[in-house]
Write an enzyme that holds these catalytic residues in place. Structure first.
Site, PDB file in Angstrom:
ATOM      1  CG  HIS A 374      18.496 -13.171 -17.430  1.00 24.47           C
ATOM      2  ND1 HIS A 374      19.503 -14.093 -17.535  1.00 24.47           N
ATOM      3  CD2 HIS A 374      17.666 -13.405 -18.471  1.00 24.47           C
ATOM      4  CE1 HIS A 374      19.281 -14.852 -18.590  1.00 24.47           C
ATOM      5  NE2 HIS A 374      18.180 -14.439 -19.173  1.00 24.47           N
ATOM      6  CB  CYS A 688      -4.223  24.697  -2.816  1.00 24.89           C
ATOM      7  SG  CYS A 688      -3.229  26.167  -3.078  1.00 24.89           S
TER       8      CYS A 688
HETATM    9  C1  PEP Z   1       1.469  27.140  -0.219  1.00 21.87           C
HETATM   10  O1  PEP Z   1       2.316  28.014  -0.063  1.00 21.87           O
HETATM   11  O2  PEP Z   1       0.625  26.828   0.646  1.00 21.87           O
HETATM   12  C2  PEP Z   1       1.429  26.370  -1.456  1.00 21.87           C
HETATM   13  C3  PEP Z   1       0.438  25.542  -1.732  1.00 21.87           C
HETATM   14  O3  PEP Z   1       2.462  26.520  -2.309  1.00 21.87           O
HETATM   15  P1  PEP Z   1       3.862  25.784  -2.127  1.00 21.87           P
HETATM   16  O4  PEP Z   1       3.720  24.802  -0.997  1.00 21.87           O
HETATM   17  O5  PEP Z   1       4.145  25.133  -3.432  1.00 21.87           O
HETATM   18  O6  PEP Z   1       4.770  26.912  -1.811  1.00 21.87           O
END
Ligand code: PEP
Ligand code: MG
Length: 763
Positions: A374, A688
């Site tokens: 439930h 990134c």
């Molecule tokens: C960074 O250092 O910018 C990166 C993308 O890696 P992390 O944030 O995983 O250390």
């Protein structure tokens, strides 16, 4: 009806019992457990290792007094030799392994020229031997050896496994030497994982709140039973009135939820329960004590029942008992719970779940609940992520391990609960949650549109993910691919680094889901603030700059090689992109690249195209660019770490947050020059780090020539929408003017933001 059934004993109790702890399959899991204990049991390790490798002997030699290797623990050799047998570095097979830092795999060890006989060990019967060095920070700390009677060459997998164990041992030996307890993970107690059954899908991250046991009665015996009976009746009537109100609001026209609530109401209005309570009061108990006694008695009987319907009623009963106690003025649900709290309960009745939901919980963990029960039906109808039937997390269940207010990740899609998650894991889940928000849905129209600025500059917007199910965000956001898959986050969510086959299956699933789109797999970036329980828990003064990430991968290649093999296996003829983190020298990159190429050659059906790249996070690489750009297929700037190392500013220190800006002359000069050099060398360059998803930084990076940006899923669609309003050609001279007017390293965010605010707003 219900109460008569409760009295009937069940014929079969099968299936009711404890499901039993899932036995950790692998040695590493067991070792981690040993290492996670407060007192490190070196003596326990040889037995575990020998059992796993099916060897008759396992011995650990520890380096003492500079160059002596002392037998510190063994199974199979004479116990009396422990602490007595010593070999110099270079002496005997153990000494040779310590001196060379290389493993020896010998089917006939006693005929090896280096063999040194030590009578006190009793090792004559053992012919074959595998010995591996225990290295820490490149230095020998000891030797780990296994032996067997029959002559045999140990398999490559066994060698790797022993090397991996030696890696763990390396962390342990200093602790043994100093007789110190191992360091706890971030936030004090260690993170723990529990796996269970998904009752209702969804994710939640929040503080735990426990649904406690029924409040114990303050008084057991009533002075006036007749008056106590009236009290009980009044409380019963009050409870029913409150329940009617609660259910009236919630009772749908039809469907499973209605059935659940009606079944519950039937129990609530069953006169049998009340008759039992009244009998308790008539025997002299207080109303509260009678509630306790009757609840305990029924619970005892129902525990033996196999019928899931009746077992479900046990939760209803708890729910009712709690309500009745509340009506009697004893206990009840808390007035307020922390916003977004995750409720942990052993059992939960449907009305109670409605009550908790109204108090703002974001998820629920019910130890004794099943998908067809439930609570599950109701949780689904309330849209509340829920997990039940938990196991794992060591000897203790979640009920014993978790404290009120501790943070929890509830991954009800995967049926997983992470108690006291590492910050990176919690953050990944928060981002996954943000990406699912309704705000994202309103931006859905942008999914299929190209990523381009108003003046036609095309961008490649990619995703940063680490949790396997986030791969669905490729579809949801229309991203060009995954620019950064943080494999360590996937492992941390699992609580272990699986073997090559399991890892390959995971990576292959991701590639299948991505189809033609690229996924850049970053190899394990453990260490610093990212720890796996029991692995790499060395007490370093400065862990972000310590022995972490690729440094570990190159010093102890077993785990890295396993991961690279898994990636190559997963690709099976498809293109494969792999990126190495924390590279500080071209030599490190070249060594890592060679490891990957070797593994890729060894698998059947090697990857179709192998793109091997590096993160740019360590400033020293900036002065090795010609070599780096010649050796790497692509470079991705990790601004999170690069900024922390450039400005010597700990990325985790709240006091420094925002103090140094990527939008400042030194960093913008650097980005511009990197873009130009990468272009001249024909090497793909991306960002990134978090800056890639931050609107002002992303626009500025694009203006400087970096157009591949990888970010969290929640950032992608808003950024795409903003970029489409930006005339980059008009912004470039503005940016040049802002930069030339600046002096020093101060932030240029103000003037850049002013221009974007004026020109990037909706029409
Ligand atoms: C960074 O250092 O910018 C990166 C993308 O890696 P992390 O944030 O995983 O250390
Ligand atoms: Mg980094």
């Amino acid at each position: 009806m219900f109460w008569t059934l409760v009295g009937r004993p069940s014929q079969t109790d099968k299936g009711l019992g404890d499901k039993g702890m899932a036995q950790p399959r692998r040695l590493l899991a067991r070792l981690r457990e040993v290492m996670a204990r407060s007192v490190v049991g070196l003596a326990e390790l040889p037995r575990l290792i020998a059992a796993e490798l099916v060897s008759e002997v396992c011995s650990i030699y520890v380096l003492v007094a500079g160059d002596l290797l002392q037998l510190a623990a063994t199974v199979g050799l004479q116990e009396a030799a422990v602490g007595q047998t010593r070999l110099r570095v270079g002496e005997g097979i153990v000494g040779l392994v310590a001196a060379t830092g290389a493993a020896l795999n010998l089917p006939d060890a006693q005929n090896h020229p280096a063999f040194a006989y030590r009578s006190e060990t009793g090792e004559e019967p053992y012919t074959s031997m595998l010995a591996v060095p225990v290295l820490r920070a490149g230095k020998t700390r000891g030797v780990l050896a296994v032996q067997n009677r029959v002559p045999r060459l140990y398999t490559e997998e066994e060698v790797e496994e022993l090397e991996t164990v030696a890696m763990l041992l390396a962390e342990l030996l200093p602790a043994v030497a100093e007789a110190a307890a191992p360091e706890e993970g971030a936030g004090g107690a260690l993170s723990r994982r529990f796996s269970g059954t998904s009752l209702a899908p969804g994710l939640a991250v929040g503080p735990l709140t426990r649904r406690g046991a029924l409040a114990a009665p303050e008084r057991l015996l009533a002075e006036d039973s007749a008056a106590e009976l009236r009290r009980l009746e009044e409380a019963g009537a009050k409870m029913r009135r409150r329940l009617d109100r609660l259910l009236a609001d919630r009772l749908p026209e039809e469907g499973a939820t209605r059935e659940v609530l009606e079944a519950y109401r039937l129990v609530a209005s069953d006169s049998g329960w009340f008759a039992r309570l009244a009998a308790g009061v008539q025997s002299g108990l207080t109303a509260e004590a009678a509630v306790h006694r009757v609840t305990a008695e029924v619970r005892r009987r129902m525990r033996r029942l196999a019928d899931p319907y009746l077992r479900e009623r046990l939760a209803d009963l708890d729910d009712l008992a709690l309500r009745l106690l509340e009506a009697l003025g004893a206990g009840g649900l808390p007035e307020r719970v922390p916003n977004g709290a995750i409720l942990l309960a052993r059992r939960l009745g449907p009305a109670e779940l409605i009550d908790w939901h109204a108090r703002g919980i974001s998820g629920v963990i019910v130890e004794e609940a099943t998908p067809h029960g439930h609570v599950a039906i109701l949780a689904r109808s309330l849209g509340l992520p829920a997990v039940g039937a938990l196991e794992g997390g060591g000897a203790e269940g979640i009920g014993q391990s978790a404290g009120d207010g501790e943070w929890v990740v509830l991954d009800a899609d995967e049926g997983r609960v992470i108690l006291r998650p590492e910050e990176d894991v919690a953050e990944s889940y928060r981002q996954a949650l943000a990406a699912r928000s309704s705000e994202q849905e309103t931006l859905g129209a942008w999914r299929a549109r190209p990523a381009a600025t108003a003046d036609g500059t095309r961008l490649r917007l990619m995703l940063n993910i680490g949790l396997p199910h986030e791969i669905g965000q490729l579809e949801a956001t229309g991203a060009a691919g995954v620019g950064l898959f943080r494999t360590e986050i996937a492992m941390m969510a699992l609580g272990a680094v699986p073997d090559a086959t399991d890892q390959a299956a995971l990576y292959a699933r991701l590639m299948d889901a991505a189809g033609e789109r690229e996924i850049v797999f970053r190899t394990l970036d453990l260490g610093g603030d990212k720890l796996l329980p029991g692995v790499l828990r060395g007490a370093e003064g400065n862990p972000a700059m310590g022995w972490r990430s690729l440094r570990v991968g190159l010093d102890r290649p077993a785990v890295l090689r396993r991961q690279l093999r898994a990636l190559a296996l997963a690709a099976r003829g498809r293109p494969l992109s792999v990126m190495f983190p924390m590279v500080a020298t071209v030599e490190e990159f070249v060594a890592a690249r060679a490891l990957l190429e070797t593994e890729a050659r060894r698998v059947a059906g090697p990857p179709g195209r192998l793109a091997i790249g590096t993160m740019l996070e360590v400033p020293a690489l900036l002065w090795q660019l010609p070599g780096l750009l010649a050796a790497a297929d692509f470079v991705s700037i990790g601004t999170n770490d690069l900024m922390q190392f450039l400005f010597a500013a700990d990325r985790t220190a709240p006091a420094l947050a925002g103090r140094y800006d990527i939008l400042s002359p030194p960093v913008l000069d650097l980005m511009e020059s990197l873009a130009a050099k990468a272009e001249a060398a024909g090497v793909a360059l991306s960002v990134c780090g978090d800056a890639a998803g931050e609107p002002l930084a992303a626009i500025t990076l694009a203006a400087l020539g970096i157009t591949t940006l990888s970010m969290s899923a929640a950032s992608l669609l808003p950024l795409k929408a903003l970029l489409a309003r930006i005339d980059l050609a008009a912004f470039r001279p503005v940016l040049a003017g802002i930069r030339s007017a600046a002096s020093g390293g101060a932030s240029l965010r103000g003037p850049i933001g002013a221009w974007v605010g004026e020109h990037g707003g909706p029409d």
